[in-house]
Scaffold this active site. Structure first.
Site, PDB file in Angstrom:
ATOM      1  N   ALA A  86       0.864  -1.176   0.000  1.00  0.00           N
ATOM      2  CA  ALA A  86       0.000   0.000   0.000  1.00  0.00           C
ATOM      3  C   ALA A  86       0.904   1.231   0.000  1.00  0.00           C
ATOM      4  O   ALA A  86       2.094   1.139   0.302  1.00  0.00           O
ATOM      5  CB  ALA A  86      -0.901  -0.013   1.225  1.00  0.00           C
ATOM      6  N   GLU A 132      -0.459  -9.389  -0.286  1.00  0.00           N
ATOM      7  CA  GLU A 132      -1.849  -9.694   0.079  1.00  0.00           C
ATOM      8  C   GLU A 132      -2.757  -9.706  -1.152  1.00  0.00           C
ATOM      9  O   GLU A 132      -3.661 -10.526  -1.262  1.00  0.00           O
ATOM     10  CB  GLU A 132      -2.341  -8.663   1.109  1.00  0.00           C
ATOM     11  CG  GLU A 132      -1.650  -8.864   2.448  1.00  0.00           C
ATOM     12  CD  GLU A 132      -1.891  -7.738   3.437  1.00  0.00           C
ATOM     13  OE1 GLU A 132      -1.747  -6.553   3.036  1.00  0.00           O
ATOM     14  OE2 GLU A 132      -2.208  -8.017   4.602  1.00  0.00           O
ATOM     15  N   GLU A 152       5.564  -5.019   6.812  1.00  0.00           N
ATOM     16  CA  GLU A 152       4.920  -3.941   7.576  1.00  0.00           C
ATOM     17  C   GLU A 152       5.582  -3.722   8.933  1.00  0.00           C
ATOM     18  O   GLU A 152       5.616  -2.606   9.444  1.00  0.00           O
ATOM     19  CB  GLU A 152       3.426  -4.268   7.791  1.00  0.00           C
ATOM     20  CG  GLU A 152       2.575  -4.169   6.541  1.00  0.00           C
ATOM     21  CD  GLU A 152       2.489  -5.467   5.761  1.00  0.00           C
ATOM     22  OE1 GLU A 152       3.350  -6.355   5.956  1.00  0.00           O
ATOM     23  OE2 GLU A 152       1.570  -5.595   4.938  1.00  0.00           O
TER      24      GLU A 152
HETATM   25  N1  DAK Z   1       4.587   3.187  -0.924  1.00  0.00           N
HETATM   26  C1  DAK Z   1       4.922   4.341  -1.515  1.00  0.00           C
HETATM   27  N2  DAK Z   1       6.011   4.486  -2.282  1.00  0.00           N
HETATM   28  C2  DAK Z   1       6.804   3.424  -2.434  1.00  0.00           C
HETATM   29  C3  DAK Z   1       6.521   2.170  -1.831  1.00  0.00           C
HETATM   30  C4  DAK Z   1       5.342   2.079  -1.040  1.00  0.00           C
HETATM   31  N3  DAK Z   1       4.927   0.930  -0.479  1.00  0.00           N
HETATM   32  N4  DAK Z   1       7.503   1.310  -2.164  1.00  0.00           N
HETATM   33  C5  DAK Z   1       8.350   1.991  -2.938  1.00  0.00           C
HETATM   34  N5  DAK Z   1       7.952   3.250  -3.110  1.00  0.00           N
HETATM   35  C6  DAK Z   1       8.590   4.321  -3.874  1.00  0.00           C
HETATM   36  C7  DAK Z   1       9.816   4.854  -3.161  1.00  0.00           C
HETATM   37  O1  DAK Z   1       9.463   5.794  -2.188  1.00  0.00           O
HETATM   38  C8  DAK Z   1      10.577   5.438  -4.312  1.00  0.00           C
HETATM   39  O2  DAK Z   1       9.987   6.678  -4.643  1.00  0.00           O
HETATM   40  P1  DAK Z   1      10.896   8.000  -4.926  1.00  0.00           P
HETATM   41  O3  DAK Z   1      11.767   8.132  -3.747  1.00  0.00           O
HETATM   42  O4  DAK Z   1      11.629   7.633  -6.191  1.00  0.00           O
HETATM   43  O5  DAK Z   1       9.890   9.074  -5.106  1.00  0.00           O
HETATM   44  C9  DAK Z   1      10.288   4.485  -5.445  1.00  0.00           C
HETATM   45  O6  DAK Z   1       9.086   3.802  -5.090  1.00  0.00           O
HETATM   46  C10 DAK Z   1      11.381   3.453  -5.641  1.00  0.00           C
HETATM   47  O7  DAK Z   1      11.598   2.818  -4.406  1.00  0.00           O
HETATM   48  P2  DAK Z   1      13.058   2.581  -3.779  1.00  0.00           P
HETATM   49  O8  DAK Z   1      13.988   3.669  -4.190  1.00  0.00           O
HETATM   50  O9  DAK Z   1      12.889   2.326  -2.336  1.00  0.00           O
HETATM   51  O10 DAK Z   1      13.487   1.248  -4.562  1.00  0.00           O
HETATM   52  P3  DAK Z   1      14.517   0.129  -4.083  1.00  0.00           P
HETATM   53  O11 DAK Z   1      14.693  -0.733  -5.267  1.00  0.00           O
HETATM   54  O12 DAK Z   1      15.720   0.740  -3.435  1.00  0.00           O
HETATM   55  O13 DAK Z   1      13.755  -0.694  -2.929  1.00  0.00           O
HETATM   56  C11 DAK Z   1      11.834  -1.856  -2.016  1.00  0.00           C
HETATM   57  C12 DAK Z   1      12.637  -1.464  -3.288  1.00  0.00           C
HETATM   58  C13 DAK Z   1      10.563  -2.527  -2.459  1.00  0.00           C
HETATM   59  C14 DAK Z   1      12.667  -2.848  -1.180  1.00  0.00           C
HETATM   60  C15 DAK Z   1      11.561  -0.584  -1.169  1.00  0.00           C
HETATM   61  O14 DAK Z   1      10.983   0.391  -2.030  1.00  0.00           O
HETATM   62  C16 DAK Z   1      10.623  -0.835  -0.029  1.00  0.00           C
HETATM   63  O15 DAK Z   1      11.022  -1.358   1.024  1.00  0.00           O
HETATM   64  N6  DAK Z   1       9.367  -0.397  -0.187  1.00  0.00           N
HETATM   65  C17 DAK Z   1       8.372  -0.471   0.884  1.00  0.00           C
HETATM   66  C18 DAK Z   1       7.887  -1.869   1.052  1.00  0.00           C
HETATM   67  C19 DAK Z   1       6.872  -1.959   2.208  1.00  0.00           C
HETATM   68  O16 DAK Z   1       7.189  -1.636   3.369  1.00  0.00           O
HETATM   69  N7  DAK Z   1       5.673  -2.387   1.875  1.00  0.00           N
HETATM   70  C20 DAK Z   1       4.597  -2.488   2.870  1.00  0.00           C
HETATM   71  C21 DAK Z   1       3.829  -1.196   2.935  1.00  0.00           C
HETATM   72  S1  DAK Z   1       2.499  -1.242   4.114  1.00  0.00           S
HETATM   73  C22 DAK Z   1      -5.147  -1.820   3.772  1.00  0.00           C
HETATM   74  C23 DAK Z   1      -4.738  -2.623   2.770  1.00  0.00           C
HETATM   75  C24 DAK Z   1      -3.388  -2.907   2.627  1.00  0.00           C
HETATM   76  C25 DAK Z   1      -2.471  -2.365   3.503  1.00  0.00           C
HETATM   77  C26 DAK Z   1      -2.876  -1.553   4.517  1.00  0.00           C
HETATM   78  C27 DAK Z   1      -4.229  -1.285   4.667  1.00  0.00           C
HETATM   79  N8  DAK Z   1      -6.527  -1.487   3.973  1.00  0.00           N
HETATM   80  C28 DAK Z   1      -7.485  -2.077   3.048  1.00  0.00           C
HETATM   81  C29 DAK Z   1      -6.946  -0.536   4.879  1.00  0.00           C
HETATM   82  C30 DAK Z   1      -1.059  -2.663   3.274  1.00  0.00           C
HETATM   83  C31 DAK Z   1      -0.060  -2.012   3.889  1.00  0.00           C
HETATM   84  C32 DAK Z   1       1.278  -2.081   3.284  1.00  0.00           C
HETATM   85  O17 DAK Z   1       1.507  -2.665   2.262  1.00  0.00           O
END
Ligand code: DAK
Length: 278
Positions: A86, A132, A152
């Protein structure tokens, strides 16, 4: 796409009302024969599942659900990333109240309600909500580069769109617990060995592999597919006793379809069956 079928449509599906901020389609879709392919299209943000993207996805799914010619859906993010979760930037400043008021679960629920079989074709990251979303599909075909995870915990939250439940059912509680509490990822091979992934293919052909599987499913009797799918999906969400009830009800229902008559007659006459979805 393979199989020499005619492309009926290829167009950006921008939902103006729900996606007022975006000029570009966040989800692309293409229909070839009986198979629809949906591509998440926010590559700069690694296909982060913003509310706008999820709303587009839900609307397309609902449209496809009503289209009798579509018999199977392939959902992909392209070769580099399925979805990195997300949108963290959207959630960073939110409170519990604003999360509840936004009702984003309703959008996910609209996607979940699609009655067509859905194959997730995953390459690269499928993290958090991305994992998910893949698990919400009926089958997962992965490229060798795919990585599945619920990270997360690294950002101070926990899975919220089914991760704790679906992972535990797919992998068993112990492996799921490790993934959820550490945030560590599974490679495509590990996910395959653990039962989360149906097939693993090279990155060049994972989408073809997903389409091959989709074609096979699309060639089967549609009503039987729908009721069998419903029985499997409900079964894993309920007790075995209730699951058996659903299975029995759907099994009996199929004897009222023309396709059941055709399928059995074709077997007896030693010819291929032609299904009408009736
Ligand atoms: N959200 C927003 N932007 C994201 C993102 C994310 N989840 N993942 C990556 N990006 C963006 C980065 O900020 C970056 O943007 P700029 O800085 O260029 O503007 C761009 O994508 C490239 O990312 P990286 O520079 O970080 O790329 P890398 O190759 O170095 O790293 C990575 C890739 C996937 C390992 C890293 O980006 C990462 O760790 N991303 C976050 C992964 C994460 O924590 N995912 C879980 C998020 S929480 C719900 C339903 C679902 C959910 C919640 C509620 N409801 C129905 C209410 C789910 C929650 C989640 O998924």
């Amino acid at each position: 796409m393979a199989y020499g079928m005619t492309v009926r449509r290829f167009m950006p599906f921008t939902v103006m009302k729900e996606c007022a901020m975006s000029n570009e389609a966040l989800v692309l879709y293409e229909i070839q024969g009986a198979i629809a392919t949906l591509t998440l299209n926010r590559p700069k943000a690694l296909n982060a599942l913003s509310p706008e993207l999820m709303a587009e996805l839900a609307t397309i799914m609902e449209t496809l659900d009503e289209d009798d010619t579509v018999r199977c859906i392939v959902l992909t993010g392209g070769p580099r990333v399925f979805a990195a979760g997300a949108d963290i930037k959207d959630m960073a400043e939110r409170t519990s109240t604003s999360m509840v008021e936004r009702r984003s679960f309703a959008t996910w629920e609209r996607v979940r309600k699609c009655r067509k079989p859905i194959i997730a074709a995953v390459s690269g990251y499928a993290l958090g909500g991305g994992c998910e979303l893949a698990m919400q599909c009926d089958m997962i075909v992965a490229s060798e580069t795919a990585q599945f995870g619920q990270p997360e915990i690294h950002i101070g939250i926990m899975p919220g769109a089914g991760g704790t439940q679906r992972l535990a059912r797919a992998l068993g509680p112990y492996r799921a617990m490790e993934m959820v509490l550490t945030g560590n990822m599974l490679s495509a091979r590990e996910a395959h060995a653990a039962g989360l992934v149906n097939r693993v293919a090279p990155i060049e052909s994972f989408l073809d592999e997903a389409h091959r599987l989709a074609s096979e499913i699309a060639s089967r009797a549609p009503v039987a597919i729908r009721l069998a799918r419903e029985a499997v999906r409900h079964g894993v969400e309920t007790t075995v006793r209730d699951g058996l009830e659903i299975e029995r009800r759907n099994f009996y229902l199929l004897f009222n379809t023309e396709d059941q008559k055709e399928g059995m007659q074709a077997f007896i006459e030693k010819r291929p069956a032609t299904y009408k979805g009736k």
